[in-house]
Design a protein around this motif. Structure first.
Motif, PDB file in Angstrom:
ATOM      1  N   PRO A 189       1.158  -1.209   0.275  1.00 38.70           N
ATOM      2  CA  PRO A 189      -0.329   0.215  -0.271  1.00 38.70           C
ATOM      3  C   PRO A 189       0.782   1.094  -0.150  1.00 38.70           C
ATOM      4  N   ALA A 190       0.309   2.013  -1.138  1.00 40.48           N
ATOM      5  CA  ALA A 190       1.673   3.474  -0.826  1.00 40.48           C
ATOM      6  C   ALA A 190       0.186   4.864  -1.130  1.00 40.48           C
ATOM      7  N   ALA A 191       0.277   5.411  -0.258  1.00 36.13           N
ATOM      8  CA  ALA A 191      -0.180   7.090  -0.619  1.00 36.13           C
ATOM      9  C   ALA A 191      -0.203   7.962  -1.551  1.00 36.13           C
ATOM     10  N   LEU A 192      -0.785   8.549  -2.764  1.00 33.41           N
ATOM     11  CA  LEU A 192      -0.986   9.033  -3.592  1.00 33.41           C
ATOM     12  C   LEU A 192      -0.485  11.012  -2.908  1.00 33.41           C
ATOM     13  N   ASP A 193       1.622  11.432  -2.998  1.00 33.78           N
ATOM     14  CA  ASP A 193       1.475  12.622  -2.258  1.00 33.78           C
ATOM     15  C   ASP A 193       1.260  13.694  -3.570  1.00 33.78           C
ATOM     16  N   LEU A 194       0.506  14.978  -3.223  1.00 32.74           N
ATOM     17  CA  LEU A 194      -0.125  15.527  -4.767  1.00 32.74           C
ATOM     18  C   LEU A 194       1.260  16.847  -4.676  1.00 32.74           C
ATOM     19  N   ALA A 195       1.588  16.543  -3.244  1.00 33.90           N
ATOM     20  CA  ALA A 195       2.944  17.793  -3.852  1.00 33.90           C
ATOM     21  C   ALA A 195       3.352  17.376  -3.905  1.00 33.90           C
ATOM     22  N   GLN A 196       4.332  16.488  -4.109  1.00 35.77           N
ATOM     23  CA  GLN A 196       5.124  15.593  -5.270  1.00 35.77           C
ATOM     24  C   GLN A 196       4.248  16.237  -6.645  1.00 35.77           C
ATOM     25  N   ILE A 197       3.575  15.440  -6.023  1.00 30.23           N
ATOM     26  CA  ILE A 197       3.033  15.004  -7.858  1.00 30.23           C
ATOM     27  C   ILE A 197       3.626  16.725  -8.978  1.00 30.23           C
ATOM     28  N   ASP A 198       3.112  17.783  -8.263  1.00 30.63           N
ATOM     29  CA  ASP A 198       3.017  19.415  -8.280  1.00 30.63           C
ATOM     30  C   ASP A 198       4.147  19.401  -8.439  1.00 30.63           C
ATOM     31  N   ALA A 199       4.969  19.107  -7.514  1.00 29.95           N
ATOM     32  CA  ALA A 199       5.835  19.606  -7.013  1.00 29.95           C
ATOM     33  C   ALA A 199       6.818  18.990  -9.155  1.00 29.95           C
ATOM     34  N   VAL A 200       6.657  18.049  -9.540  1.00 32.55           N
ATOM     35  CA  VAL A 200       7.312  17.452 -10.314  1.00 32.55           C
ATOM     36  C   VAL A 200       6.663  18.549 -11.884  1.00 32.55           C
ATOM     37  N   ALA A 201       5.234  18.302 -11.731  1.00 33.54           N
ATOM     38  CA  ALA A 201       4.672  19.251 -12.979  1.00 33.54           C
ATOM     39  C   ALA A 201       5.476  21.641 -12.911  1.00 33.54           C
ATOM     40  N   HIS A 202       5.599  21.616 -12.217  1.00 32.50           N
ATOM     41  CA  HIS A 202       6.413  23.099 -11.430  1.00 32.50           C
ATOM     42  C   HIS A 202       7.409  22.275 -12.045  1.00 32.50           C
ATOM     43  N   GLN A 203       8.772  21.360 -11.870  1.00 32.70           N
ATOM     44  CA  GLN A 203       9.509  21.533 -12.379  1.00 32.70           C
ATOM     45  C   GLN A 203       9.441  21.101 -14.041  1.00 32.70           C
ATOM     46  N   ILE A 204       8.609  20.830 -14.658  1.00 30.15           N
ATOM     47  CA  ILE A 204       8.709  20.367 -15.794  1.00 30.15           C
ATOM     48  C   ILE A 204       8.154  21.657 -16.790  1.00 30.15           C
ATOM     49  N   GLY A 205       6.934  22.119 -16.655  1.00 27.94           N
ATOM     50  CA  GLY A 205       6.510  23.481 -16.537  1.00 27.94           C
ATOM     51  C   GLY A 205       7.915  24.807 -16.495  1.00 27.94           C
ATOM     52  N   SER A 206       9.007  24.691 -15.324  1.00 31.55           N
ATOM     53  CA  SER A 206       9.567  26.128 -14.920  1.00 31.55           C
ATOM     54  C   SER A 206      10.790  25.225 -15.794  1.00 31.55           C
ATOM     55  N   ALA A 207      10.575  24.473 -16.998  1.00 29.10           N
ATOM     56  CA  ALA A 207      12.288  24.176 -17.983  1.00 29.10           C
ATOM     57  C   ALA A 207      11.591  24.621 -19.563  1.00 29.10           C
ATOM     58  N   LEU A 208      10.026  25.075 -19.668  1.00 30.29           N
ATOM     59  CA  LEU A 208       9.918  25.277 -20.832  1.00 30.29           C
ATOM     60  C   LEU A 208       9.969  26.755 -21.672  1.00 30.29           C
ATOM     61  N   PRO A 209       9.901  27.279 -20.800  1.00 25.16           N
ATOM     62  CA  PRO A 209      11.129  28.577 -21.263  1.00 25.16           C
ATOM     63  C   PRO A 209      12.773  28.849 -22.412  1.00 25.16           C
ATOM     64  N   GLN A 210      13.075  27.633 -21.337  1.00 25.46           N
ATOM     65  CA  GLN A 210      14.760  27.215 -21.852  1.00 25.46           C
ATOM     66  C   GLN A 210      14.598  26.225 -23.482  1.00 25.46           C
ATOM     67  N   VAL A 211      13.231  26.202 -23.742  1.00 25.26           N
ATOM     68  CA  VAL A 211      13.059  24.976 -24.337  1.00 25.26           C
ATOM     69  C   VAL A 211      14.118  25.725 -26.345  1.00 25.26           C
ATOM     70  N   ARG A 212      14.724  25.441 -26.556  1.00 26.44           N
ATOM     71  CA  ARG A 212      15.568  25.445 -27.930  1.00 26.44           C
ATOM     72  C   ARG A 212      15.187  24.872 -29.156  1.00 26.44           C
ATOM     73  N   SER A 213      15.740  25.344 -30.588  1.00 28.48           N
ATOM     74  CA  SER A 213      15.798  24.155 -31.620  1.00 28.48           C
ATOM     75  C   SER A 213      16.955  23.260 -31.581  1.00 28.48           C
ATOM     76  N   VAL A 214      17.041  22.613 -31.510  1.00 29.03           N
ATOM     77  CA  VAL A 214      18.275  21.371 -31.649  1.00 29.03           C
ATOM     78  C   VAL A 214      17.676  20.209 -33.137  1.00 29.03           C
ATOM     79  N   ASP A 215      19.628  19.739 -33.385  1.00 24.45           N
ATOM     80  CA  ASP A 215      18.728  18.938 -34.232  1.00 24.45           C
ATOM     81  C   ASP A 215      19.707  17.564 -33.736  1.00 24.45           C
ATOM     82  N   LEU A 216      18.907  16.063 -34.235  1.00 25.05           N
ATOM     83  CA  LEU A 216      18.745  15.306 -33.721  1.00 25.05           C
ATOM     84  C   LEU A 216      19.915  14.554 -34.282  1.00 25.05           C
ATOM     85  N   VAL A 217      20.536  13.382 -33.695  1.00 27.35           N
ATOM     86  CA  VAL A 217      21.010  12.230 -34.116  1.00 27.35           C
ATOM     87  C   VAL A 217      21.412  10.585 -33.536  1.00 27.35           C
TER      88      VAL A 217
END
Length: 388
Positions: A189-217
């Protein structure tokens, strides 16, 4: 502009006749209500409906769930006492969720004029989540189109390898945070921790302004001596390592600015008696790449590693051995990087492997699986987690 003028006239007429001006939004749209309210030099007779549970500061997950809940808007209208002759501005980018839609419906039933601020492009591209099947723009007296794009974002998914979908996943539930996934087994058994989930979502959102164009290989290279089938080392396993690298356009010689490396083998050199927080052999992969490429961000994907482990390849369950095995994967990844080819936008990223695979375990059918699950649930009820 015509819609804005129509809205301003409606608000002016309402206030002149003794009515009240209300503003409301859920999620990010609640900030529209705050923009109107309490402005120095602005109107003071503005009534924001700021319900904390529908805002983001308490919980992103909770506000997302609640803005879709039918019946909540009617309670808010009753609590705040909107009456005939008032006007309300309702902001919702999608205009599809139950609360803003039912807020407009309830306001109209009370004789309150409705001004909607919404994205017509977004709203027309989705279905309503409200019981009535209506969307906000269909219920408003005045509709102001904010000209937003569907999904909020305005990054072109066809440029620079930026995809339209971002998937975040733990590759194996043996090591997934219980706070993220909750109970995955009646004996665990384990309980969801919404604060942790929110923290992950916040980190993803805070990275979006740093998105840049790249070439993929991308490329694939052989790697051996890492994993084998843990039931029978003679059975086939994947003996390749895949690499997807991001390069700066016009400056490929500078090397990758980020890597995704995948190999199908459980990182289990250290064994079950180790209680250390550790990436196991992925430590050696990371250090081996850093020694050649510098401090480049590396994302490791475990791949389809069912029954594949280091049981028959590790010499001993130590950190030094984990690093040795991980450096074998790093050597394969660096070899793949040397022969990497550009990703063809028409074909996309090639995630396929050529090889021979076979099932190595027998599994219960659906009926037997349900019976076993019932037994385990009964055991968990009687003994609790400590009984395992």
């Amino acid at each position: 502009m015509d819609a804005i003028l129509d809205a301003s006239r409606l608000i002016c007429d309402t206030l002149s006749a003794g009515g009240r001006w209300w503003v409301f939004g859920t999620g990010h749209s609640h900030m529209i209500a705050e923009e109107f309210y309490g402005r120095a030099g602005g109107l003071t007779d503005i009534h924001p409906i700021l319900e904390p549970a529908l805002m983001l500061h308490e919980s992103l997950t909770k506000s997302t769930l609640l803005e879709r809940r039918a019946g909540l808007a009617d309670d808010l209208l009753e609590v705040h006492g909107l009456t005939r002759g008032d006007v309300i501005v309702i902001a919702s980018n999608s205009g599809r969720n139950a609360v803003p839609v039912e807020m407009a419906e309830g306001a109209q039933q009370r004789g309150v004029a409705v001004i909607a601020i919404t994205s017509m492009a977004h709203s027309r591209s989705v279905t309503s989540r409200a019981p009535s099947g209506k969307k906000l723009f269909e219920l408003a007296d005045v509709v102001i189109d904010n000209c937003g794009t569907p999904g909020d974002a305005a990054v072109d998914g066809e440029q620079g390898g930026v995809g339209a979908t971002v998937l975040v996943s733990a590759s194996h539930t043996h090591s997934a945070p219980g706070a993220w996934c909750g109970t995955i087994h009646p004996l665990l058994p384990a309980a969801l921790d919404l604060a942790q989930i929110d923290a992950v979502a916040h980190q993803i959102g805070s990275a979006l302004p740093q998105v840049r164009s790249v070439d993929l290989v991308q490329s694939v290279a052989p790697v051996t001596g890492v994993g084998s089938n843990r039931n029978d080392p003679a059975r086939p396993v994947d003996t390749t390592v895949g690499v997807l690298a991001a390069l700066l356009p016009g400056n490929h010689s500078a090397g990758p600015i980020g890597l995704i490396v995948d190999h199908a083998c459980h990182p289990t050199v250290l064994g079950p008696d180790s209680t250390a927080w550790s990436p196991d052999w992925v430590t050696g992969l990371r250090d081996g790449l850093a020694a050649s490429l510098g401090p480049v961000p590396v994302l490791f994907l475990q791949g389809a590693a069912g029954d594949v482990s280091t049981r028959f390849t590790r010499r001993c369950p130590t950190t030094a051995e984990a690093i040795r095995i991980g450096r074998r994967v790093a050597a394969g990844a660096l070899s793949a990087l040397e022969s990497a080819r550009p990703v063809d936008p028409a074909d996309g990223i090639d995630a396929h492997r050529a090889g021979s695979y076979e099932a190595t375990s027998s599994y219960a059918d659906a009926a037997e699986a349900r019976r076993l699950l019932s037994e385990l649930t009964a055991i968990a009820t009687l003994t609790g987690p400590a009984g395992t």
